[in-house]
Design a protein around this motif. Structure first.
Motif, PDB file in Angstrom:
ATOM      1  N   THR A 279      -4.731  -1.968  -9.863  1.00  0.00           N
ATOM      2  CA  THR A 279      -4.431  -2.041  -8.429  1.00  0.00           C
ATOM      3  C   THR A 279      -4.953  -0.797  -7.716  1.00  0.00           C
ATOM      4  O   THR A 279      -5.615  -0.889  -6.679  1.00  0.00           O
ATOM      5  CB  THR A 279      -2.907  -2.184  -8.228  1.00  0.00           C
ATOM      6  OG1 THR A 279      -2.454  -3.323  -8.963  1.00  0.00           O
ATOM      7  CG2 THR A 279      -2.547  -2.339  -6.770  1.00  0.00           C
ATOM      8  N   PHE A 280      -4.654   0.367  -8.277  1.00  0.00           N
ATOM      9  CA  PHE A 280      -5.090   1.623  -7.669  1.00  0.00           C
ATOM     10  C   PHE A 280      -6.608   1.730  -7.660  1.00  0.00           C
ATOM     11  O   PHE A 280      -7.211   2.108  -6.643  1.00  0.00           O
ATOM     12  CB  PHE A 280      -4.482   2.822  -8.402  1.00  0.00           C
ATOM     13  CG  PHE A 280      -4.787   4.126  -7.732  1.00  0.00           C
ATOM     14  CD1 PHE A 280      -3.976   4.608  -6.727  1.00  0.00           C
ATOM     15  CD2 PHE A 280      -5.904   4.866  -8.094  1.00  0.00           C
ATOM     16  CE1 PHE A 280      -4.267   5.812  -6.085  1.00  0.00           C
ATOM     17  CE2 PHE A 280      -6.213   6.059  -7.464  1.00  0.00           C
ATOM     18  CZ  PHE A 280      -5.383   6.543  -6.458  1.00  0.00           C
ATOM     19  N   ALA A 281      -7.245   1.415  -8.776  1.00  0.00           N
ATOM     20  CA  ALA A 281      -8.696   1.580  -8.884  1.00  0.00           C
ATOM     21  C   ALA A 281      -9.454   0.739  -7.861  1.00  0.00           C
ATOM     22  O   ALA A 281     -10.372   1.240  -7.202  1.00  0.00           O
ATOM     23  CB  ALA A 281      -9.165   1.241 -10.295  1.00  0.00           C
ATOM     24  N   ILE A 282      -9.086  -0.521  -7.717  1.00  0.00           N
ATOM     25  CA  ILE A 282      -9.840  -1.349  -6.765  1.00  0.00           C
ATOM     26  C   ILE A 282      -9.478  -1.003  -5.324  1.00  0.00           C
ATOM     27  O   ILE A 282     -10.319  -1.076  -4.434  1.00  0.00           O
ATOM     28  CB  ILE A 282      -9.730  -2.859  -7.055  1.00  0.00           C
ATOM     29  CG1 ILE A 282      -8.311  -3.384  -6.879  1.00  0.00           C
ATOM     30  CG2 ILE A 282     -10.297  -3.173  -8.436  1.00  0.00           C
ATOM     31  CD1 ILE A 282      -8.194  -4.897  -6.920  1.00  0.00           C
ATOM     32  N   GLY A 283      -8.228  -0.586  -5.085  1.00  0.00           N
ATOM     33  CA  GLY A 283      -7.843  -0.149  -3.739  1.00  0.00           C
ATOM     34  C   GLY A 283      -8.577   1.112  -3.327  1.00  0.00           C
ATOM     35  O   GLY A 283      -9.096   1.225  -2.214  1.00  0.00           O
ATOM     36  N   ASP A 284      -8.635   2.089  -4.234  1.00  0.00           N
ATOM     37  CA  ASP A 284      -9.342   3.341  -3.978  1.00  0.00           C
ATOM     38  C   ASP A 284     -10.831   3.079  -3.723  1.00  0.00           C
ATOM     39  O   ASP A 284     -11.416   3.617  -2.784  1.00  0.00           O
ATOM     40  CB  ASP A 284      -9.150   4.275  -5.171  1.00  0.00           C
ATOM     41  CG  ASP A 284      -9.932   5.568  -5.059  1.00  0.00           C
ATOM     42  OD1 ASP A 284      -9.819   6.261  -4.030  1.00  0.00           O
ATOM     43  OD2 ASP A 284     -10.659   5.894  -6.024  1.00  0.00           O
ATOM     44  N   SER A 285     -11.437   2.232  -4.543  1.00  0.00           N
ATOM     45  CA  SER A 285     -12.861   1.934  -4.365  1.00  0.00           C
ATOM     46  C   SER A 285     -13.127   1.196  -3.057  1.00  0.00           C
ATOM     47  O   SER A 285     -14.094   1.505  -2.353  1.00  0.00           O
ATOM     48  CB  SER A 285     -13.397   1.133  -5.551  1.00  0.00           C
ATOM     49  OG  SER A 285     -13.489   1.963  -6.688  1.00  0.00           O
ATOM     50  N   ALA A 286     -12.290   0.231  -2.721  1.00  0.00           N
ATOM     51  CA  ALA A 286     -12.487  -0.500  -1.460  1.00  0.00           C
ATOM     52  C   ALA A 286     -12.370   0.444  -0.265  1.00  0.00           C
ATOM     53  O   ALA A 286     -13.179   0.388   0.667  1.00  0.00           O
ATOM     54  CB  ALA A 286     -11.482  -1.642  -1.350  1.00  0.00           C
ATOM     55  N   ALA A 287     -11.388   1.329  -0.301  1.00  0.00           N
ATOM     56  CA  ALA A 287     -11.212   2.286   0.796  1.00  0.00           C
ATOM     57  C   ALA A 287     -12.379   3.262   0.863  1.00  0.00           C
ATOM     58  O   ALA A 287     -12.896   3.569   1.943  1.00  0.00           O
ATOM     59  CB  ALA A 287      -9.892   3.041   0.614  1.00  0.00           C
ATOM     60  N   GLY A 288     -12.821   3.748  -0.295  1.00  0.00           N
ATOM     61  CA  GLY A 288     -13.950   4.675  -0.318  1.00  0.00           C
ATOM     62  C   GLY A 288     -15.231   4.047   0.183  1.00  0.00           C
ATOM     63  O   GLY A 288     -15.979   4.658   0.954  1.00  0.00           O
TER      64      GLY A 288
END
Length: 139
Positions: A55-64
């Protein structure tokens, strides 16, 4: 494919973790990026739902990547800080992260991401700060 989509896709393809997770770019627009990743036994936790790390990894990547869409061509992006609120179990065949720019800037970009199940149930909210950095020779 637009120049913007191509820029994000080239960077995304260099992320080993996204490949390991089976994540894919769904859409790229100025200030918004959507990433989808399957929930598998390898990305799950002991209760049979997605691990918070997925959850964190894809959220962080989408935001970045949402931040990257508003940066000059020669820039890349890194996360300076990001927090997550986990709201519901990440069950289902996949999770979808939608990253958005809240406030663009030359030195700092404030971003959010919502990670949801495919049925639309919100799994997590992230908020953070991205920093533009020079592209590396491999970038």
């Amino acid at each position: 494919m637009s120049d913007l989509q191509d820029k994000v896709a080239r960077s995304f393809a260099r992320q080993g973790l996204m490949g390991t997770l089976g994540a894919e770019l769904v859409s790229v627009k100025p200030g918004e990026v959507v990433i989808r990743a399957p929930v598998t036994p390898e990305t799950g936790q002991q209760h049979g739902v997605a691990h918070a790390g997925l959850t964190f990894a894809i959220g962080d990547s989408a935001a970045g990547y949402a931040a990257l869409t508003l940066m000059p061509e020669e820039a890349e992006v890194v996360t300076a800080e990001i927090k997550i609120n986990l709201l519901a179990p990440g069950s289902g065949p996949a999770l979808i992260a939608t990253g958005r720019v809240v406030k663009p800037g030359k030195r700092l970009v404030v971003v959010t991401a919502e990670v949801a199940r495919e049925d639309g149930t919100c799994v997590a909210l992230l908020q953070g700060t991205m920093v533009p950095v020079p592209r590396t020779p491999m970038g």
